[in-house]
Design a protein around this motif. Structure first.
Motif, mmCIF file in Angstrom:
data_model
loop_
_atom_site.group_PDB
_atom_site.id
_atom_site.type_symbol
_atom_site.label_atom_id
_atom_site.label_comp_id
_atom_site.label_asym_id
_atom_site.label_seq_id
_atom_site.Cartn_x
_atom_site.Cartn_y
_atom_site.Cartn_z
ATOM 1 N N LYS A 160 0.836 -1.207 0.000
ATOM 2 C CA LYS A 160 0.000 0.000 0.000
ATOM 3 C C LYS A 160 0.868 1.253 0.000
ATOM 4 O O LYS A 160 0.599 2.217 -0.720
ATOM 5 C CB LYS A 160 -0.918 -0.010 1.218
ATOM 6 C CG LYS A 160 -1.930 1.120 1.239
ATOM 7 C CD LYS A 160 -2.885 0.976 2.420
ATOM 8 C CE LYS A 160 -3.939 2.073 2.398
ATOM 9 N NZ LYS A 160 -4.900 1.921 3.542
ATOM 10 N N GLU A 161 1.919 1.241 0.810
ATOM 11 C CA GLU A 161 2.817 2.396 0.873
ATOM 12 C C GLU A 161 3.510 2.622 -0.465
ATOM 13 O O GLU A 161 3.605 3.753 -0.950
ATOM 14 C CB GLU A 161 3.868 2.174 1.968
ATOM 15 C CG GLU A 161 4.840 3.341 2.125
ATOM 16 C CD GLU A 161 5.864 3.099 3.219
ATOM 17 O OE1 GLU A 161 6.782 3.922 3.339
ATOM 18 O OE2 GLU A 161 5.743 2.088 3.948
ATOM 19 N N HIS A 163 2.445 1.543 -3.446
ATOM 20 C CA HIS A 163 1.420 1.926 -4.419
ATOM 21 C C HIS A 163 1.128 3.415 -4.321
ATOM 22 O O HIS A 163 1.003 4.110 -5.342
ATOM 23 C CB HIS A 163 0.146 1.120 -4.167
ATOM 24 C CG HIS A 163 -1.056 1.618 -4.921
ATOM 25 N ND1 HIS A 163 -1.182 1.504 -6.285
ATOM 26 C CD2 HIS A 163 -2.188 2.246 -4.488
ATOM 27 C CE1 HIS A 163 -2.338 2.016 -6.672
ATOM 28 N NE2 HIS A 163 -2.959 2.483 -5.606
ATOM 29 N N HIS A 164 1.019 3.915 -3.096
ATOM 30 C CA HIS A 164 0.717 5.330 -2.875
ATOM 31 C C HIS A 164 1.812 6.210 -3.491
ATOM 32 O O HIS A 164 1.529 7.212 -4.146
ATOM 33 C CB HIS A 164 0.602 5.612 -1.380
ATOM 34 C CG HIS A 164 0.254 7.041 -1.057
ATOM 35 N ND1 HIS A 164 -0.986 7.575 -1.304
ATOM 36 C CD2 HIS A 164 1.016 8.051 -0.537
ATOM 37 C CE1 HIS A 164 -1.000 8.838 -0.945
ATOM 38 N NE2 HIS A 164 0.201 9.162 -0.475
ATOM 39 N N LYS A 165 3.069 5.804 -3.306
ATOM 40 C CA LYS A 165 4.198 6.561 -3.857
ATOM 41 C C LYS A 165 4.246 6.444 -5.380
ATOM 42 O O LYS A 165 4.522 7.421 -6.079
ATOM 43 C CB LYS A 165 5.507 6.054 -3.262
ATOM 44 C CG LYS A 165 5.665 6.325 -1.760
ATOM 45 C CD LYS A 165 6.957 5.733 -1.239
ATOM 46 C CE LYS A 165 7.118 6.006 0.259
ATOM 47 N NZ LYS A 165 8.359 5.383 0.789
ATOM 48 N N LYS A 167 1.793 5.967 -7.467
ATOM 49 C CA LYS A 167 0.716 6.699 -8.142
ATOM 50 C C LYS A 167 1.181 8.084 -8.552
ATOM 51 O O LYS A 167 0.766 8.620 -9.587
ATOM 52 C CB LYS A 167 -0.509 6.818 -7.224
ATOM 53 C CG LYS A 167 -1.371 5.582 -7.175
ATOM 54 C CD LYS A 167 -2.785 5.892 -6.710
ATOM 55 C CE LYS A 167 -2.809 6.562 -5.347
ATOM 56 N NZ LYS A 167 -4.211 6.817 -4.906
ATOM 57 N N LYS A 174 1.770 1.593 -9.735
ATOM 58 C CA LYS A 174 0.836 2.724 -9.751
ATOM 59 C C LYS A 174 -0.607 2.305 -9.987
ATOM 60 O O LYS A 174 -1.547 2.959 -9.517
ATOM 61 C CB LYS A 174 1.249 3.739 -10.814
ATOM 62 C CG LYS A 174 1.233 3.218 -12.249
ATOM 63 C CD LYS A 174 1.714 4.277 -13.218
ATOM 64 C CE LYS A 174 1.684 3.785 -14.664
ATOM 65 N NZ LYS A 174 2.613 2.640 -14.868
#
Length: 205
Positions: A160-161, A163-165, A167, A174
């Motif tokens: 999750k961390e 993925h957030h970066k 994006k 992403k």
């Protein structure tokens, strides 16, 4: 393969039939991306549903004969359609869901392509579908085989961390389906996403 006591499915009841999509003139099939890697969710901790324990973690798969099991009980049309795309030899991440620390635990491979899920016809099964007919089954499954455990458990929180970066940066994760199609128990993984996640198992946390 004979029916199993354990089951798996998406949360909630079966979704309504999807609208028809454009059909490819060259292949006669629905236009859709071609995937070769997957992520498949199952629950490693006991949970009783309809009097049946739905627990089936990767350790349970390893105990099956030849470490092979059918992937039954999927009651979501999109997840079913992804399984119908799967080919023998393709790899998938085994993802532990609905547990204290969800995440990717190991790798499995497809050893039998899509065929009718026997549980849809069993009136005693929690996934029985009275609208499904043997000559026109709604639900399908594949057979999977244990390949290996990852060198380390990759938790959802870490993905999750990243993925957030990604994006914002346009990185490999992403558009990871684990977050864009979070509800699905069977999800596609691009080759770029697969390679990046595989690289994480060698990184210490």
């Amino acid at each position: 393969m004979p029916p199993k006591k354990r089951q798996r499915k998406e949360k909630g009841s079966a979704e309504p039939a999807p609208k028809r999509t454009k059909t490819s003139k060259s292949t006669g099939t629905e236009d859709q991306p071609v995937y070769t890697h997957w992520l498949m969710k199952s629950e490693p901790e006991s949970r009783i549903e309809g009097g049946v324990d739905v627990k089936f973690g990767i350790e349970d798969l390893k105990k099956e004969e030849n470490q092979i099991s059918c992937w039954d009980g999927v009651r979501n049309y999109q997840a079913r359609n992804f399984m119908k795309q799967m080919k023998i030899g393709q790899l998938a991440f085994f993802y532990h869901s609905n547990c204290k620390v969800p995440g990717i635990v190991g790798i499995i491979k497809i050893v039998k392509e899509s065929y009718p899920d026997h549980t849809q016809f069993d009136k005693k099964d929690i996934h029985y579908d009275p609208k499904s007919k043997k000559d026109d089954p709604r639900w399908h499954m594949v057979d999977v085989q244990f390949v290996r455990m990852l060198k380390r458990y990759i938790p959802l929180s870490e993905l999750k961390e990243i993925h957030h970066k990604h994006k914002d940066s346009g990185g490999p994760l992403k558009s990871l389906a684990l977050f864009t199609r979070a509800r699905l128990s069977v999800q596609p993984i691009t080759k770029e996403e697969w390679d990046f996640i595989m690289s994480l198992e060698n990184k210490k946390q």
